[in-house]
Motif scaffolding. Structure first.
Motif, PDB file in Angstrom:
ATOM      1  N   GLN A   1       0.862  -1.180   0.000  1.00 44.86           N
ATOM      2  CA  GLN A   1       0.000   0.000   0.000  1.00 44.86           C
ATOM      3  C   GLN A   1       0.898   1.229   0.000  1.00 44.86           C
ATOM      4  O   GLN A   1       1.595   1.490   0.976  1.00 44.86           O
TER       5      GLN A   1
ATOM      6  N   PRO B   1       2.067   4.916   0.361  1.00 48.38           N
ATOM      7  CA  PRO B   1       1.586   6.114   1.067  1.00 48.38           C
ATOM      8  C   PRO B   1       1.368   7.279   0.117  1.00 48.38           C
ATOM      9  O   PRO B   1       1.971   7.367  -0.954  1.00 48.38           O
TER      10      PRO B   1
ATOM     11  N   GLU C   1      -4.053  10.801   6.258  1.00 50.58           N
ATOM     12  CA  GLU C   1      -3.674   9.404   6.090  1.00 50.58           C
ATOM     13  C   GLU C   1      -3.131   8.836   7.398  1.00 50.58           C
ATOM     14  O   GLU C   1      -3.458   7.696   7.785  1.00 50.58           O
ATOM     15  N   ALA C   2      -2.318   9.621   8.100  1.00 49.39           N
ATOM     16  CA  ALA C   2      -1.789   9.168   9.390  1.00 49.39           C
ATOM     17  C   ALA C   2      -2.917   8.922  10.379  1.00 49.39           C
ATOM     18  O   ALA C   2      -2.905   7.943  11.138  1.00 49.39           O
TER      19      ALA C   2
ATOM     20  N   THR D   1      -4.768   5.730   9.460  1.00 47.20           N
ATOM     21  CA  THR D   1      -3.973   4.550   9.802  1.00 47.20           C
ATOM     22  C   THR D   1      -4.027   4.277  11.299  1.00 47.20           C
ATOM     23  O   THR D   1      -4.056   3.122  11.736  1.00 47.20           O
TER      24      THR D   1
ATOM     25  N   GLY E   1     -10.640   3.466  10.590  1.00 52.36           N
ATOM     26  CA  GLY E   1     -10.386   4.499   9.607  1.00 52.36           C
ATOM     27  C   GLY E   1     -11.307   5.692   9.743  1.00 52.36           C
ATOM     28  O   GLY E   1     -12.132   5.776  10.638  1.00 52.36           O
TER      29      GLY E   1
END
Length: 302
Positions: A214, A216, A287-288, A291, A296
């Motif tokens: 995946q 980033p 995104e952080a 994660t 999510g």
């Protein structure tokens, strides 16, 4: 148009016009347009030669070229590529029979695109090194069979390598085509849009069984930066094309629709660079956070 205008007084024009007049004979109904057609032909051929030179300046890998055989300048392009001795030529929209020996004498590998087993067999007889079996769903939209139906028929008809082409958008698609058919290779075109790592991923999955990671958002944006930089350096007047391909890299990112709306307003390399920095500042923290949370977040991606 700038390149075309630069060739307005090219000293090669009279000779090209004379060749055209000889070829047309009594069919030359509008002789007044021949100088412009000659100017266009010279512009095109100089562009092809420049692109081969640029490609060789940035890589030591084999250089390939594609010839669309229905192009009125296909014959001149064929001769130029033989002179330049590119490593591989693919062809489409016609038969390369008239140029096959020319290319083979220059040591060039010839790989025609075919849409039927009959055409594939003919290409092998003419000396093709391999063929690309391209189904109706592929970017060329040729033939009547889908790629997965066409490949077995072509493999049964020839002894040279067969490369499958059509709807390969990820590494899994490429591996499925290799496993479910007798194709010895996979042709990837549209699948690389916004995902230049697809070739590396497909090789790793097919040859080593290594799953596709995946990637980033920052890595994808860095790839976009490199793409923009290459466009700016090699074809600076083509930055308008970046409006299209920049959007490919944003697929699935948070607020992608809004960012695409900003992309189409960029007019310069500097505009794009500033926008990519803005996008990174927005999507990387999100995104952080996604994660970090077990279930999510809503990404608002589109």
């Amino acid at each position: 148009f700038e390149a075309f205008n630069k060739h307005a007084d090219d000293p090669r024009i009279p000779k090209v016009v004379a060749d055209m007049e000889k070829e047309l004979g009594k069919g030359n109904m509008k002789p007044e347009i021949l100088p412009k057609l000659a100017q266009y032909e010279i512009t095109l051929l100089d562009w092809v030669e420049e692109q081969v030179r640029i490609a060789r300046s940035i890589t030591d890998k084999p250089i390939g070229a594609n010839v669309m055989l229905m192009d009125p300048n296909a014959g001149e392009t064929a001769e130029l590529l033989a002179k330049l001795r590119v490593d591989v030529i693919t062809t489409g929209a016609g038969s390369p029979a008239n140029y096959m020996q020319l290319w083979k004498d220059a040591g060039i590998k010839v790989v025609p695109v075919v849409a039927s087993s009959a055409l594939a067999a003919r290409m092998e007889r003419l000396g093709a090194d391999a063929v690309v079996a391209e189904g109706t769903e592929a970017g060329g939209h040729i033939g009547e069979l889908t790629t997965m139906a066409l490949i077995p028929a072509v493999c049964d008809a020839v002894s040279i390598p067969v490369i499958g082409s059509g709807d390969v958008f990820c590494a899994d698609d490429a591996v499925r085509m290799l496993r479910e058919t007798a194709a010895e290779g996979v042709f990837i075109a549209r699948g690389s849009y916004g995902n230049p790592r697809i070739f590396e991923d497909a090789l790793a999955l097919a040859c080593e069984g290594r799953p596709v990671p995946q990637r980033p958002y920052r890595e994808r944006l860095d790839a976009l930066r490199e793409h923009l930089s290459l466009t700016h350096r090699l074809v600076p007047r083509a930055m308008a094309r970046a409006r299209t391909y920049a959007s490919w890299y944003l697929k699935g990112m948070p607020h992608a629709a809004a960012w695409r709306g900003r992309v189409v307003k960029c007019d310069s390399y500097e505009d794009f660079c500033l926008l990519v920095d803005e996008i990174e500042a927005d999507v990387v923290p999100l995104e952080a956070a996604m994660t970090a949370r077990p279930h999510g977040l809503s990404s608002e991606a589109s």
